[in-house]
Every structure is written in structure tokens, then in C-alpha cells.
Design a protein around this motif. Structure first.
Motif, short mmCIF file in Angstrom:
data_model
loop_
_atom_site.label_atom_id
_atom_site.label_comp_id
_atom_site.label_asym_id
_atom_site.label_seq_id
_atom_site.Cartn_x
_atom_site.Cartn_y
_atom_site.Cartn_z
N GLU A 168 -8.18 0.04 -11.03
CA GLU A 168 -8.02 -0.88 -9.93
C GLU A 168 -7.42 0.01 -8.78
O GLU A 168 -7.84 0.02 -7.58
N GLU A 169 -5.97 0.73 -9.21
CA GLU A 169 -5.84 1.24 -8.04
C GLU A 169 -6.32 2.62 -7.58
O GLU A 169 -6.40 2.86 -6.57
N SER A 205 1.48 11.55 -8.58
CA SER A 205 0.31 11.82 -9.73
C SER A 205 -0.12 13.01 -9.59
O SER A 205 -0.30 13.65 -10.53
N GLU A 228 -7.10 -0.12 0.34
CA GLU A 228 -6.55 -1.48 -0.27
C GLU A 228 -6.81 -2.57 0.56
O GLU A 228 -6.75 -2.56 1.96
N ARG A 274 1.74 2.10 -3.34
CA ARG A 274 0.72 2.91 -4.11
C ARG A 274 0.63 4.32 -3.86
O ARG A 274 0.29 5.35 -4.62
N VAL A 293 -8.58 11.27 -1.20
CA VAL A 293 -9.10 9.84 -0.96
C VAL A 293 -8.19 9.26 0.00
O VAL A 293 -8.23 8.15 0.56
N MET A 335 -7.59 3.12 -3.71
CA MET A 335 -6.44 4.03 -3.15
C MET A 335 -7.17 4.43 -1.69
O MET A 335 -8.00 4.87 -1.64
N GLY A 336 -6.28 4.34 -0.69
CA GLY A 336 -6.61 4.67 0.63
C GLY A 336 -7.16 3.48 1.39
O GLY A 336 -7.40 3.63 2.43
N LEU A 346 -6.60 9.77 -10.03
CA LEU A 346 -5.18 9.63 -10.46
C LEU A 346 -4.96 9.13 -11.64
O LEU A 346 -4.91 7.97 -12.12
N THR A 403 0.81 -1.23 0.05
CA THR A 403 0.13 0.08 -0.04
C THR A 403 0.99 1.21 -0.08
O THR A 403 0.63 2.41 -0.70
#
Ligand SMILES: Nc1ncnc2c1ncn2[C@@H]1O[C@H](COP(=O)(O)OP(=O)(O)OP(=O)(O)O)[C@@H](O)[C@H]1O
Ligand SMILES: [Mg+2]
Lengths: 329, 494
Positions: free
Chosen positions: B95-96, A213, B103, A206, A221, B100-101, B89, A203
């Protein structure tokens, strides 16, 4: 509805061959270089030289891995070379004053990590641009390293270590071998695996990509941008310190000018590997290819006795071509 | 879930954006939130979901007073906000983005990619959309990105879904799909706050409507009991009369002609012309190639074959600079990435496109810039602190007005408008229509690309319909109606 949406510019999972070149461009360039230099220089092809090359690649490689994370999160760390020097000097000084080498080396790693955190606090708390923040710490750390050593190298470190286990540990990091493979090279491969895993499978990885990004979106989020950035710079600092330990172990001396200019090679390797300088896109596998390209070039040009003046120009041209071809896709 | 917001105040610096705003959302209803650009609709919703903090007022959810400190807290309570400026993003995969946040992990922060893929795919299937979950967001159309956002909301079992102008970037058919989805969600008891400037949608979709004016609560009505004129009166405090103002323009000589414009599959053999004083409406589904054709004319997109004539003379336009010099203006569809420098002020944005006008031997004259910018702010009723207001902090509709002002002042001979009223409120829309009419009266040839059918029908002299890169018909507006245009747009013949 479902059909309609799919019909509208449905992106496919299939990739065109050009995008493969983009993705593996750095590796293709690397293979090309290795083949060409192997043909013209028999010396290059020897196993000894390859191990040598791998060892050389370690210094830039370890730093470039940390740098990759920083750049992916839309930052930059110019202070890596100075962090390396300062943490190396700290551990050398401690050893000379009789602190057990293993403890001194751990302290060096912690210092490097903290030095990275200082840089990032200038970014997150001080609201400075990463470029400026790390330009400041780069200058400051170098100055501190010079002050600590009075500008003079600390030499014959290993000899000053009294007990065997500590001396062994100190030498092992830079000069040791395991099954004939230099320890630094093993560290490089181990680090590559760890970075690959962290960036692709966790995680945290990501979050690094998300932060780079679009940090505003990432924040909305629920990504803790500040925390992500702090960790990323801390990693960079840690990797610099680790590289510093390998260097002083090899050289058996710590100079305050250690690691001068390393930030440029690291950034070049990251760029060669196809990572976007504005963050969010890039791969650690690209970075290792970039690192190896630079090492092969340096090594090859030395073997071919290219004048050092030309070496820099050739390196610059290779980086330019690689980055330009990357942008085309 | 029932939500009650009362007496909400919010100021950004010295700018009081909300004063005594609020509304009541009942369980399982679709509730419209309307108001002019900058009325504070988005801000009110951002306060509800914890993006902004409020200065005063109460929020009561299911009888309990709450203060959400972050969007995540609101989401845990089941309130999900799909932002006006889509919050995606772009460098990451579908999927990411979905996870996100939040997972799914195997512990120790290690992602369980398989589980996430599976869950994402299930959610997509449930919605009936086919978007590859491995695709990178930036490769998707805006409509698809929107669907991903909705999917994200549905995956957390939202009880309240707030949609801020969701259809602004969708085509007719995508909009229909979205409406079906909204209606089925309502049946399942999900409450929906629906913000839009499109009257037709409000009447089709919503049960009740709340109107805000200048950050203040004006009133709530049942949709059944209200008509469009009432809504407009509540929104702006006066009548605006005809929705599409009459035009008094003489159609003159041909200004632009395009012959056989072709680029692979994107568009094929495109032929059309526009005359001075004429408005040519361009209709079609999203992805039909309308935008690409316009970019090709403007020199932004290389094409394979075809000729472009301006005032009868063939021209080659290789880039935007040459297009501007040739007298073409272009208001792009995507103001976020192409139309505006968001970090810059209104003044800088308007000045940039008009540098030639303001500079004397390359020195920009600040006084001249200010003069024109002030005029622009007045003329287009841009709601802001002043010329130095950063465009990031303008409401969506007001950003669009800045883009419009910027281009109109370059005094083009041919003006291409790609979705010029997207996200613009009804009053401001009429102002933009009036500007279009004024320009036409001055002899400017206008190409109006729009996905809003009433707009194309109401504003054009002729309507050109594009389907899969080909022109399926050019019809006189007098003979055109919604049905005919839709037939052509879906590839049918009249
Ligand atoms: N972060 C911010 N800083 C300063 N001003 C802001 C900020 N966000 C919004 N505003 C101002 O608050 C006012 C209300 O904006 P808001 O986005 O809520 O309007 P809106 O009703 O959603 O309009 P639209 O229909 O155009 O989207 C605007 O005048 C805007 O300039
Ligand atoms: Mg809004």
C-alpha cells in the motif's frame, strides 16, 4: 492467473512467534532487565528512583528520537552533542547579557535547528557522506562553544534573570513538576507521541522511510529527497537544542563540554530499538525501549555500585547481544 | 493518446547514446520497441517520461509539443513508465508503494490509511490479483512486485503505459496473465509501449514495431507485414542464421550427481546427474524450487538431507567459496542483488571472481586484469566505454553479459546458469548460446535453468522439470516439446 500468482510464495499476514520476538525484542529485554535489577536492588524499585530514571532517560531520549528519523532516512548525525552544547551556550550567553530568558530559549531552539540544517547542506549540497559531514560539524560546533565561553562554564544563570516570569520559565524546563511528574519526563512522553504520529500517520513519515529504503526509487516516484533530508536533520538539531535547555536549566550553568558523547548513546538506543542502520526500517517505539534499556542499565549499575570500568563493558555486551539477536530474524 | 517523438539526441558525457531516435505511438495500439542491448530503448522512454532531459528533438503528445520535467508530470498527463529495473521500495508495504508521493490525506499531511487500503484493494481486485496489501515488498516474488507496479499505473488511469521488459522475470503463467491484462487495456483504448527481447511475445501481442539500432531510428512496421528474420536484420544489420547454434560436444563421464536432496517444503528428494559436455535444461514454473535447488548445490542454502557427488566423490559444500574451489560456477538469476556489484566497474566485477588468477602473493596485477577484461568485453560484445564503465550505467542486457564473463573466466567444471539470457537481446543470446556450446565442447557440465521454453528446448540434451519442489520428469530433448514440458511443469504426468 489470479490463483497462480497467489499460489506463488504468497506472503501471509500471519507472523511467526520469532518475528514477534524480533519486533518486541527490545521491550522483552527491557522487562527482563527491570525485573532482574528490581530483585537484587530494593532501592531500584522505589517510585522516586523511577522518576529519577525517567528524568535521566529524557536527555538521551529526546536526542534519540531525532536520531531515529535521521537514521531511518539513511543518514547519521554525530553532531547532536555539540549542537546541544553550542545552542545551550548561546542561550546562556544571551540571558547573561540581559535578553529575556524566554526569547533566549526560543533563539536556542532556532539555532539548534539551523545547526542541523548546516550539517545536512554539507550532505545534500556538498555531497559529503553523512558520517563525515556531521563529524565536521560536530568538531566545529564544539569548537565554537568553547570559543564563545572561553572554555569556562557560565554559571548562576537563574539568578541573573531579573524578572520573575522569565526566571520561572527558565527553571521550569529542567526542574519543574506537573502533578509530581518532572517536566522533562512530560516532554519526553509528549515528544514520543508526536514522533510516533509523524512517522506513522503522515505523508512526511512515509517519505522518511522511502528515502532511507531506496532514495533513487523514492526520487522517481516524486519524493523530494533533499527536502526530506533537510527536515530530518533540522528535527535532530531542534531536539538537541531542546535537550540542551533542559540540561542548563537543571544544572543552572552552561558548559561548553555539555553533551559530550551523547551521540553514541543516542545511536546505541536507536540500534537497540531495532532500526536498520542503513535506513528504511525501524520504529520509534523501539527507540524508546532502547533508551530505557540504557537508562535502566546505568541506573541499576550505579545503585549496585558496579565499577564504572565494568559499566561500559557491560553496556557494550548488552548492545551487542541486542543487535545480534535483532539481525537473526 | 498519440505520441510522436522525433530527432531525439542524448549523450551521457562523451557517449552519444541516442542520435536521431524516435517513434510514433498511435491511440490504443500495442507498440513494440526493439533493439540490441544498449540500443537506447530504455533511454528513449526515460526521455519521454522526464527522467532524463534530451539534448535535441521534439516530443508531440496529442498534437501539442511537450517537455515533461519529471516522471510525475508525465504521469499527470497519463503516461506511466514501468521501469526495467523495477522501481520498488523494498522495505515498505504494498500500500505504501502504491501511494508513495500521492497519498490520500485528511489534510495537513495526515494519511488516510483506510481510504488508501480500500482503493488499493479495489485496484487489486479489478486486476484480479491476490496480493496482500499489507505485505512488505521484499517478501513478494518478482512477479508479484511487477503486478504491484502495474497496479500503480492503473490506479492513475494511465492512457499510455510503457513496459520495459516486463516479462523478463515472470513465468509462463504469469506472463499469460499479463498478456490478458494488456489485451484488455488495449480494448479500453490504452496505448502500450512494449519493450522485450522475446520474439514470440512481440508477435503475439503487438500491432506495430519500431526498431532502434545504436540509438538511431531504423524503421516502423506492422507486425502482420514482418517476420522474425526481418526484425533481426533491422536490429543488427545482418542475418544471424540459426537461433540455436549446433553443438559439437562429446558427452563424457558424470560430473555432478545429486541424491535425495531435501529441504522441507522447498524441495523434496531431488535426484539427478549431469555429465561432462552435457547441457541439462531445468524447466518449471517460478517458485517451483529450481533456484533453491541450485543454491543448495552451491552451498548457499542449507538443506536437510541428501548427498552431492562431484566426479563420483561425495562432497560437502558449506559456502560459495568451497563450491568455487570444487569447480562449480553459478550465474544467479538476480543480477542486481547477487550477481553484480553495481557501483563497481566492469573490470572490478570480473576481477573479483578471478582474484586468484590475477594475484601474485595476494597482490593484484592490474595488467593481467585489464587483458582479461578487454578479452571479455570483446568476446561477449559488452557495450561500454571501456573496462572502467560503472555497471550501474550499463544497459540491462550488458549487465548480464558482465556476469557471464565473470564466471566463465573462473573456468568451472560444472556451470550452473540460472536464467542466463534474461533481458539479453537476440544477437547476444546467440553469443551466449555459443559460449555455452564451447564450454560443453571443452567438457564442462552445464545446468541451464530457464523459464524460456524455446531456450530450454533448443539448448538442452536432457530436460528436467520441477514442480512444487519435486522432479516430475527428466526427458530427452529429442522427445520433448513445449506441451510435454508444460504438462510436467504443472504437475501432470506424460
Ligand atoms: N545514466 C547513464 N549514464 C551513462 N550511460 C548510460 C546511462 N544510462 C544508459 N547509459 C548508456 O546508454 C546506452 C543505452 O542504454 P539503454 O539502457 O537505453 O539500452 P536498452 O536499449 O534499454 O538496452 P537493454 O535491452 O539492454 O535494456 C548504454 O550503452 C548504456 O551504457
Ligand atoms: Mg533497457
Amino acid at each position: 492467473m489470479a490463483n497462480k500468482t497467489a499460489a506463488v510464495a504468497a506472503p501471509t499476514n500471519k507472523k511467526s512467534w520469532t518475528s514477534y520476538i524480533g519486533e518486541y525484542g527490545a521491550f522483552i529485554a527491557l522487562v527482563f532487565l527491570v525485573v532482574v535489577i528490581s530483585v537484587v536492588s530494593p532501592e531500584f524499585r522505589t517510585a522516586g528512583n523511577f522518576l529519577n530514571l525517567l528524568r535521566q532517560a529524557t536527555f538521551n531520549g529526546l536526542i534519540a528520537f531525532g536520531m531515529t528519523c535521521v537514521i531511518l532516512s539513511d543518514g547519521i548525525d554525530l553532531s547532536v552533542g555539540s549542537t546541544l552544547a553550542l545552542s545551550a551556550v548561546i542561550s546562556a550567553k544571551l540571558i547573561m547579557q540581559g535578553v529575556p530568558a524566554i526569547l533566549a530559549m526560543i533563539i536556542a531552539l532556532i539555532s539548534g535547528t539551523l545547526l542541523g540544517v548546516v550539517s545536512v547542506l554539507l550532505v545534500t549540497k556538498g555531497r559529503l557522506q553523512p558520517f563525515i559531514a556531521t563529524l565536521i560539524t560536530m568538531t566545529a560546533y564544539r569548537g565554537l562553544a568553547l570559543i564563545l565561553t572561553d572554555g569556562k562554564p557560565i554559571s548562576n544563570i537563574a539568578k541573573s534573570i531579573g524578572d520573575r516570569p522569565n526566571q520561572f520559565a527558565f527553571k521550569l524546563v529542567g526542574k519543574g513538576n506537573f502533578c509530581n511528574i518532572p517536566i522533562p519526563a512530560i516532554l519526553l512522553i509528549f515528544a514520543l507521541i508526536v514522533f510516533y504520529f509523524v512517522l506513522n500517520k503522515t505523508t512526511f513519515g512515509r517519505k522518511v522511510y522511502a528515502t532511507g529504503s531506496n532514495s533513487k526509487c523514492a526520487k522517481l516516484v516524486g519524493v523530494n529527497i533533499t527536502k526530506t533530508k533537510v527536515i530530518v536533520y533540522a528535527i535532530s538539531g531542534f531536539m538537541s537544542a531542546l535537550t540542551g535547555l533542559i540540561l542548563i536549566s537543571r544544572l543552572d550553568s552552561a558548559q561548553p563540554t555539555l553533551g559530550d558523547g551523547y551521540e553514541l548513546d543516542a545511536i546505541a538506543a536507536v540500534a537497540l530499538g531495532g532500526t536498520s542502520m542503513s535506513g528504511g526500517r525501524g520504529k520509534i517505539t523501539g527507540t524508546i525501549a532502547g533508551v530505557l534499556i540504557i537508562s535502566v542499565l546505568n541506573n541499576g549499575m550505579n545503585l549496585l555500585e558496579v565499577s564504572t570500568y565494568y559499566q561500559d563493558v557491560i553496556k557494550a555486551v548488552v548492545i551487542l547481544v541486542a543487535v545480534l539477536s535483532d539481525r537473526k530474524r | 493518446m498519440k505520441i510522436e517523438m522525433k530527432g531525439i539526441n542524448k549523450a551521457f558525457g562523451s557517449n552519444q547514446v541516442l542520435k536521431d531516435a524516435g517513434f510514433v505511438l498511435e491511440d490504443g495500439e500495442v507498440h513494440a520497441l526493439m533493439g540490441e542491448n544498449g540500443a537506447g530503448k530504455s533511454t528513449l522512454m526515460k526521455i519521454l517520461t522526464g527522467v532524463y532531459t534530451r539534448d535535441a528533438g521534439t516530443v508531440i503528445v496529442d498534437g501539442k509539443e511537450v517537455i515533461y520535467k519529471s516522471p510525475q508530470e508525465a504521469e499527470k498527463a497519463g503516461i506511466v513508465f514501468i521501469y526495467q529495473e523495477l522501481n520498488v521500495l523494498f522495505d515498505l508495504t504494498v500500500e505504501e508503494n502504491l501511494f508513495m508521493g500521492k497519498e490520500i490525506t485528511k489534510g495537513f499531511g495526515i494519511c488516510d490509511k483506510k481510504a488508501m487500503r480500500k482503493k488499493a484493494q479495489e485496484a487489486m481486485d479489478k486486476m484480479g490479483v491476490k496480493i496482500p496489501i499489507n505485505a512488505v515488498m521484499s517478501d513478494l516474488s518478482v512477479g508479484q512486485q511487477q503486478m504491484v507496479e502495474i497496479c500503480k499505473a492503473l490506479m492513475v488511469d494511465a492512457k499510455v503505459l510503457i513496459m520495459d521488459e516486463p516479462t523478463a522475470a515472470l513465468t509462463q503463467s504469469e506472463t499469460e496473465g499479463l498478456f490478458k491484462l494488456i489485451k484488455s487495456l488495449r480494448k479500453k483504448g490504452v496505448s502500450i509501449v512494449y519493450i522485450s527481447h522475446r520474439m514470440e511475445e512481440i508477435f503475439e501481442l503487438c500491432d506495430r514495431i519500431t526498431i532502434l539500432r545504436d540509438g538511431t531510428y531504423v524503421g516502423t512496421e506492422k507486425i502482420k507485414d514482418i517476420n522474425m528474420d526481418d526484425i533481426v536484420r533491422m536490429m543488427i544489420g545482418r542475418e544471424i542464421g540459426e537461433r540455436f547454434p549446433a553443438r559439437d560436444a562429446k558427452i563424457g563421464k558424470e560430473m555432478l550427481r545429486v541424491e535425495g536432496l531435501t529441504k522441507g517444503k522447498t524441495f523434496k528428494d531431488v535426484n539427478f546427474s549431469v555429465k561432462a559436455g552435457e547441457v541439462l535444461g531445468v524447466s518449471g514454473l517460478m517458485g517451483a524450487g529450481r533456484t533453491e535447488i541450485m543454491h543448495a548445490i552451491f552451498g548457499n542454502l542449507p538443506f536437510e538431507s541428501g548427498k552431492i557427488f562431484i566426479e563420483g566423490k561425495e562432497v560437502t559444500i558449506k559456502n560459495a567459496r568451497e563450491a568455487i574451489n570444487a569447480g562449480i560456477g553459478f550465474i544467479t538469476e538476480d543480477r542486481k542483488t547477487e550477481g553484480l556489484l553495481l557501483e563497481k566497474s566492469i573490470s572490478e566485477n570480473i576481477a573479483l571472481a578471478n582474484l586468484g588468477k590475477f594475484s601474485d602473493k595476494s597482490v593484484v596485477k592490474k595488467s593481467k586484469v585489464d587483458e582479461l577484461v578487454k578479452k571479455g568485453i570483446d568476446e561477449f560484445h559488452i557495450k561500454c566505454f571501456g573496462p572502467d564503465h560503472e555497471c550501474n550505467n550499463l544497459s540491462g542486457g550488458n549487465q548480464q553479459k558482465v556476469v557471464f564473463a565473470k564466471w566463465v573466466y573462473t573456468e568451472p567444471k560444472i556451470l550452473i546458469l540460472d536464467e542466463p539470457t534474461r533481458g539479453v537481446d537476440i544477437g547476444a543470446k546467440k553469443e551466449i548460446y555459443s559460449v555455452i556450446n564451447d564450454l560443453a565442447a571443452k567438457g564442462v557440465a552445464i545446468i541451464l535453468v530457464s523459464s524460456e521454453l524455446p531456450e530450454v528446448l533448443g539448448m538442452s540434451d536432457r530436460i528436467m522439470v520441477v514442480h512444487e519442489g519435486k522432479i516430475t520428469g527428466i526427458i530427452d530433448a529429442k522427445d520433448a516439446d513445449q506441451e510435454k514440458v508444460m504438462t510436467l511443469a504443472t504437475g501432470g504426468t506424460l
